[in-house]
Design a protein around this motif. Structure first.
Motif, PDB file in Angstrom:
ATOM      1  N   ASP A 128       0.932  -1.393  -0.209  1.00  0.00           N
ATOM      2  CA  ASP A 128       0.113  -0.184   0.022  1.00  0.00           C
ATOM      3  C   ASP A 128       0.881   1.691  -0.187  1.00  0.00           C
ATOM      4  N   THR A 129       0.785   1.897  -1.045  1.00  0.00           N
ATOM      5  CA  THR A 129       2.030   2.513  -1.544  1.00  0.00           C
ATOM      6  C   THR A 129       1.854   4.138  -2.368  1.00  0.00           C
ATOM      7  N   THR A 130       3.043   4.844  -3.406  1.00  0.00           N
ATOM      8  CA  THR A 130       2.484   5.488  -3.565  1.00  0.00           C
ATOM      9  C   THR A 130       2.896   5.249  -5.030  1.00  0.00           C
ATOM     10  N   PRO A 131       2.354   5.223  -6.563  1.00  0.00           N
ATOM     11  CA  PRO A 131       2.765   4.315  -8.130  1.00  0.00           C
ATOM     12  C   PRO A 131       4.146   4.110  -8.007  1.00  0.00           C
ATOM     13  N   GLU A 132       4.786   5.348  -7.624  1.00  0.00           N
ATOM     14  CA  GLU A 132       6.183   5.796  -7.717  1.00  0.00           C
ATOM     15  C   GLU A 132       6.559   4.908  -7.092  1.00  0.00           C
ATOM     16  N   GLU A 133       6.191   4.489  -5.875  1.00  0.00           N
ATOM     17  CA  GLU A 133       7.035   3.922  -5.088  1.00  0.00           C
ATOM     18  C   GLU A 133       7.152   2.389  -5.412  1.00  0.00           C
ATOM     19  N   PHE A 134       5.846   2.299  -5.359  1.00  0.00           N
ATOM     20  CA  PHE A 134       5.634   0.911  -6.351  1.00  0.00           C
ATOM     21  C   PHE A 134       5.948   0.273  -7.381  1.00  0.00           C
ATOM     22  N   TYR A 135       6.641   1.216  -8.505  1.00  0.00           N
ATOM     23  CA  TYR A 135       6.678   0.949 -10.184  1.00  0.00           C
ATOM     24  C   TYR A 135       8.158   1.207  -9.223  1.00  0.00           C
ATOM     25  N   ASN A 136       9.275   1.446  -9.074  1.00  0.00           N
ATOM     26  CA  ASN A 136       9.908   1.794  -8.854  1.00  0.00           C
ATOM     27  C   ASN A 136      10.908   0.682  -7.753  1.00  0.00           C
ATOM     28  N   ASN A 137      10.279   0.545  -6.943  1.00  0.00           N
ATOM     29  CA  ASN A 137      10.597  -0.317  -6.075  1.00  0.00           C
ATOM     30  C   ASN A 137       9.627  -1.085  -4.826  1.00  0.00           C
ATOM     31  N   PRO A 138       9.143  -2.320  -6.031  1.00  0.00           N
ATOM     32  CA  PRO A 138       7.980  -2.541  -4.829  1.00  0.00           C
ATOM     33  C   PRO A 138       8.910  -3.674  -4.314  1.00  0.00           C
ATOM     34  N   LYS A 139       8.476  -3.997  -3.221  1.00  0.00           N
ATOM     35  CA  LYS A 139       9.188  -4.916  -1.958  1.00  0.00           C
ATOM     36  C   LYS A 139       8.550  -6.239  -1.948  1.00  0.00           C
ATOM     37  N   HIS A 140       6.974  -6.182  -2.222  1.00  0.00           N
ATOM     38  CA  HIS A 140       6.661  -7.532  -2.255  1.00  0.00           C
ATOM     39  C   HIS A 140       7.252  -9.018  -3.431  1.00  0.00           C
ATOM     40  N   GLU A 141       7.889 -10.050  -3.220  1.00  0.00           N
ATOM     41  CA  GLU A 141       8.049 -10.390  -4.059  1.00  0.00           C
ATOM     42  C   GLU A 141       7.048 -10.575  -5.323  1.00  0.00           C
ATOM     43  N   ARG A 142       6.074 -11.357  -5.025  1.00  0.00           N
ATOM     44  CA  ARG A 142       4.684 -10.776  -5.793  1.00  0.00           C
ATOM     45  C   ARG A 142       4.567  -9.842  -6.773  1.00  0.00           C
ATOM     46  N   ALA A 143       5.048  -8.808  -6.191  1.00  0.00           N
ATOM     47  CA  ALA A 143       4.630  -7.420  -6.571  1.00  0.00           C
ATOM     48  C   ALA A 143       5.343  -7.342  -7.854  1.00  0.00           C
TER      49      ALA A 143
END
Ligand code: ADP
Ligand code: MG
Length: 255
Positions: A232-247
């Motif tokens: 649960d994060t910002t789109p930028e953060e998600f695309y640039n640095n997804p944390k979860h393996e499945r993500a």
């Protein structure tokens, strides 16, 4: 709707429009939602992504009571969703747009948009039709008002569906993959309407894999996996640095 409109600032301390706490849903022995927590502030645009079968549709359907949750708490604009709840009260608050447009085939475009305010809000016909025309203008299809849904393209039908949901003046709009049944050339016209809505300050919960949309207008991006939110994060953060393996695995497929 002007795309350049500046969206009103979010108020982090405002009462949330949606508050879901530890929401569970079972279909028989299948545990589709496994303790989902989500808070959405007024004016927030939240994009939900995740693999097929991860519970995205089930979750947003609980928000307008198309599905009843089995455990946990859901509060929408101060109304707790529970058994015996007046469904009209909830459906006035929450508009929904589906992948399949679900328009009434035997009614004109104008009648499709005017119907719910007349039935549910008891708005007089002339007034409901005037409002419906304004909404059709807002979504750019006023010239189609007297046609029947089957005479329209998919993109036009989906814009009618958005106008129809807006006619009830909802506090929240839910979108469940609104462009995934559309031909590519029609996706943009629907996303443009959704972007305009987002910038107007509407609170929106959108299941969509349209990354451009998410980057442009989403305040938050949540990633569902196996019945729960794992990022649960910002789109930028998600695309640039997804944390979860499945993500990470998911992103490598959709980007
Ligand atoms: P998503 O929208 O993320 O693809 P869904 O919320 O539609 O996922 O579905 C989550 C899981 O729940 C899937 O495994 C699906 O088969 C199951 N499911 C959804 N609705 C029903 C239902 N009405 N009856 C039985 N199983 C269902
Ligand atoms: Mg779905």
């Amino acid at each position: 709707m002007t795309a350049s409109l500046q969206k009103p600032a979010l108020q982090p301390n405002a009462e949330p429009i949606i508050k879901a706490v530890d929401v569970h849903k079972n279909f028989g022995s299948f545990h589709a939602l496994r303790g989902v927590n989500m808070t959405v502030q007024p004016g927030e645009v939240v994009v939900i992504i995740g693999p097929s079968g991860s519970g995205k549709s089930t979750f947003i359907r609980t928000i307008n009571r198309l599905e009843e949750h089995d455990k946990g708490t859901i509060i929408v604009d101060g109304i707790e969703l529970k058994e015996g709840q007046n469904l009209d009260a909830i459906r006035r608050e929450v508009g929904m747009v589906f992948q399949s447009f679900n328009l009434f085939p035997h009614l004109t475009v104008l009648q499709n948009v005017a119907l719910a305010p007349m039935r549910v809000r008891k708005t007089p016909k002339a007034h409901a039709e005037k409002q419906a025309m304004e909404l059709l203008t807002r979504v750019g299809i006023e010239e189609q008002a007297l046609k029947f849904p089957a005479q329209l393209s998919g993109g036009q039908q989906q814009r009618v569906a958005i106008a129809r949901a807006l006619a009830m003046e909802p506090k929240v709009m839910l979108f469940d993959e609104p462009t995934s049944a559309l031909d590519p050339e029609m996706i943009k016209e629907v996303l443009d309407v959704m972007k305009g809505l987002a910038r107007s300050g509407m609170t929106m919960l959108c299941v969509t894999h349209e990354m451009g949309f998410a980057r442009e207008v989403a305040d938050r991006l949540v990633f569902f996996d196996e019945g729960n939110i794992v990022e649960d994060t910002t789109p930028e953060e998600f695309y640039n640095n997804p944390k979860h393996e499945r993500a990470k695995a998911f992103l490598s497929k959709v980007l």
